[in-house]
Write an enzyme that holds these catalytic residues in place. Structure first.
Site, PDB file in Angstrom:
ATOM      1  CD  GLU A   1      -2.722   1.273   2.485  1.00  0.00           C
ATOM      2  OE1 GLU A   1      -2.828   0.485   3.156  1.00  0.00           O
ATOM      3  OE2 GLU A   1      -3.478   2.203   2.597  1.00  0.00           O
TER       4      GLU A   1
ATOM      5  CE  LYS B   1      -6.197  -0.131   1.510  1.00  0.00           C
ATOM      6  NZ  LYS B   1      -6.843  -0.930   2.898  1.00  0.00           N
TER       7      LYS B   1
HETATM    8  P1  13P Z   1      -9.328   4.248   4.154  1.00  0.00           P
HETATM    9  O1  13P Z   1     -10.158   3.599   3.096  1.00  0.00           O
HETATM   10  O2  13P Z   1     -10.160   4.876   5.291  1.00  0.00           O
HETATM   11  O3  13P Z   1      -8.283   5.088   3.394  1.00  0.00           O
HETATM   12  O4  13P Z   1      -8.372   3.117   4.942  1.00  0.00           O
HETATM   13  C1  13P Z   1      -7.635   2.124   4.130  1.00  0.00           C
HETATM   14  C2  13P Z   1      -6.652   1.750   4.769  1.00  0.00           C
HETATM   15  O5  13P Z   1      -6.469   0.521   5.250  1.00  0.00           O
HETATM   16  C3  13P Z   1      -5.588   2.454   5.000  1.00  0.00           C
HETATM   17  O6  13P Z   1      -4.309   1.869   5.343  1.00  0.00           O
END
Ligand code: 13P
Length: 348
Positions: A184, A226
């Site tokens: 991510e 992600k």
């Molecule tokens: P949000 O969808 O609130 O951005 O959170 C996703 C997430 O796991 C952030 O690390």
């Protein structure tokens, strides 16, 4: 068949199950600090039992498993149980939802006085993964944060390189433990930058992340990406349309994400609930023929209405669960471009 091939098959199968339409991931891995901020908005004390009650409310929502493939947990939650005494990871597995775990330990300044941050958590990671694996967790998450402030040359190449390296090293270690790493890199939407700036930075970040993953010999068929969507900064006067967000995001992904990656599971990043769903829907509409599954791994955009309905009160549980179900169902529809804005009023 060699052991390596067996593991690859297993990782690829988990990654596909997590990202395949009609399902997506519920991110419920808020650190104690973050969930405390969320609880502050509804005047609920953030203690161990209230956090357990809230997570139980989320996970026991009836039919959640129709729309949700996996849940990302926080370490504390892994050690908590339902009211009936079943550990949450076991409970989720018993209803066909794959439990996962956030394994980064948060972000610190890149240099002592730096505004930019690098995510930590590699020290001791192998030991923690050994334990998580034995606790039935099948995938993990690591979030790198990329700030945007063009007038101060942020993000610097240095901070992008550091985060790309940590993400790739994390992914390699996690695959060694037969779990799927969610990679991510989040380019934040705070700020006044426009969508073109977001596109340029996200492109550069993704390019560097995939170069780093390649260097570490990470098996791309066994990860999930992600990313943020390519979007205008929150304070930008000119907000891009849903169609522009979809076009620019898909362009950015097509240019930078290898086709071996099984799925892209977006974060919501502070978008409104409705826009997060509309954007996902539009991308699935526009992406016919693309190789990846395109789904969601939302935190706020799934939980917000649920949390505000709950208010810490048991008598609101049913209403709050319906709110979670509603957002889960709508985002599930969006994974196959079947969502329409009218659906917002037709549920509940
Ligand atoms: P949000 O969808 O609130 O951005 O959170 C996703 C997430 O796991 C952030 O690390």
């Amino acid at each position: 068949m060699t052991k390596i091939n067996m593991n690859k098959e297993k990782l690829n199968s988990i990654a596909n199950t997590l990202s395949n339409s009609p399902k997506g991931i519920l991110a419920a891995d808020e650190s104690t600090n973050t969930i405390t901020k969320r609880f502050d908005t509804i005047n609920v004390e953030s203690n161990n039992e209230n956090r357990r009650r809230y997570r139980e409310l989320l996970f026991t929502s009836e039919n959640l498993n129709k729309y949700i493939s996996g849940v990302i947990l926080y370490d504390e939650t892994v050690h908590q149980t339902t009211t009936d005494g079943v550990y949450f990871p076991q409970y989720l597995k018993s209803i066909g939802i794959i439990p996962g775990i956030k394994v980064d330990t948060g972000a610190v300044p890149v240099e002592k006085k730096s505004f930019e941050k690098v995510t930590e958590g590699l020290d001791g990671l192998q030991k923690r993964l050994e334990k998580y694996y034995s606790q039935n967790l099948e995938f993990t998450k690591w979030r790198a944060i990329i700030d945007v402030d063009k007038s101060n040359d942020i993000p610097s190449e240095y901070s992008i390189d550091l985060n790309a390296h940590s993400l790739s090293r994390y992914a390699k270690i996690v695959q060694d433990y037969e779990m799927v790493p969610i990679v991510e890199p989040e380019v934040l939407m705070d700020g006044a930058h426009d969508i073109v700036t977001c596109y340029e930075i996200t492109s550069n970040v993704l390019k560097k992340v995939f170069e780093a993953l390649d260097k570490q010999n990470v098996y791309l068929g066994g990860i999930l990406l992600k990313p943020n969507m390519v979007i205008s900064g929150k304070k930008c006067e000119q907000q891009a349309s849903v169609e522009e967000v979809s076009t620019m995001t898909l362009k950015c992904l097509n240019e930078n994400v290898p086709k071996e990656v099984p799925g892209i599971v977006f974060l919501s990043g502070g978008q409104s609930n409705e826009l997060a769903t509309q954007h996902l829907n539009q991308m699935n509409k526009d992406s016919e023929g693309t190789q990846w599954n395109i789904s969601f791994s939302y935190g706020r955009a799934l939980q917000q209405p649920c949390l505000s309905s709950w208010m810490g009160n048991d008598s609101n549980i049913e209403k709050a669960q319906k709110e979670l179900l509603k957002r889960s169902k709508l985002n599930s529809e969006a994974t196959s471009a079947k969502y329409s804005i009218e659906d917002e009023n037709s549920l509940l």
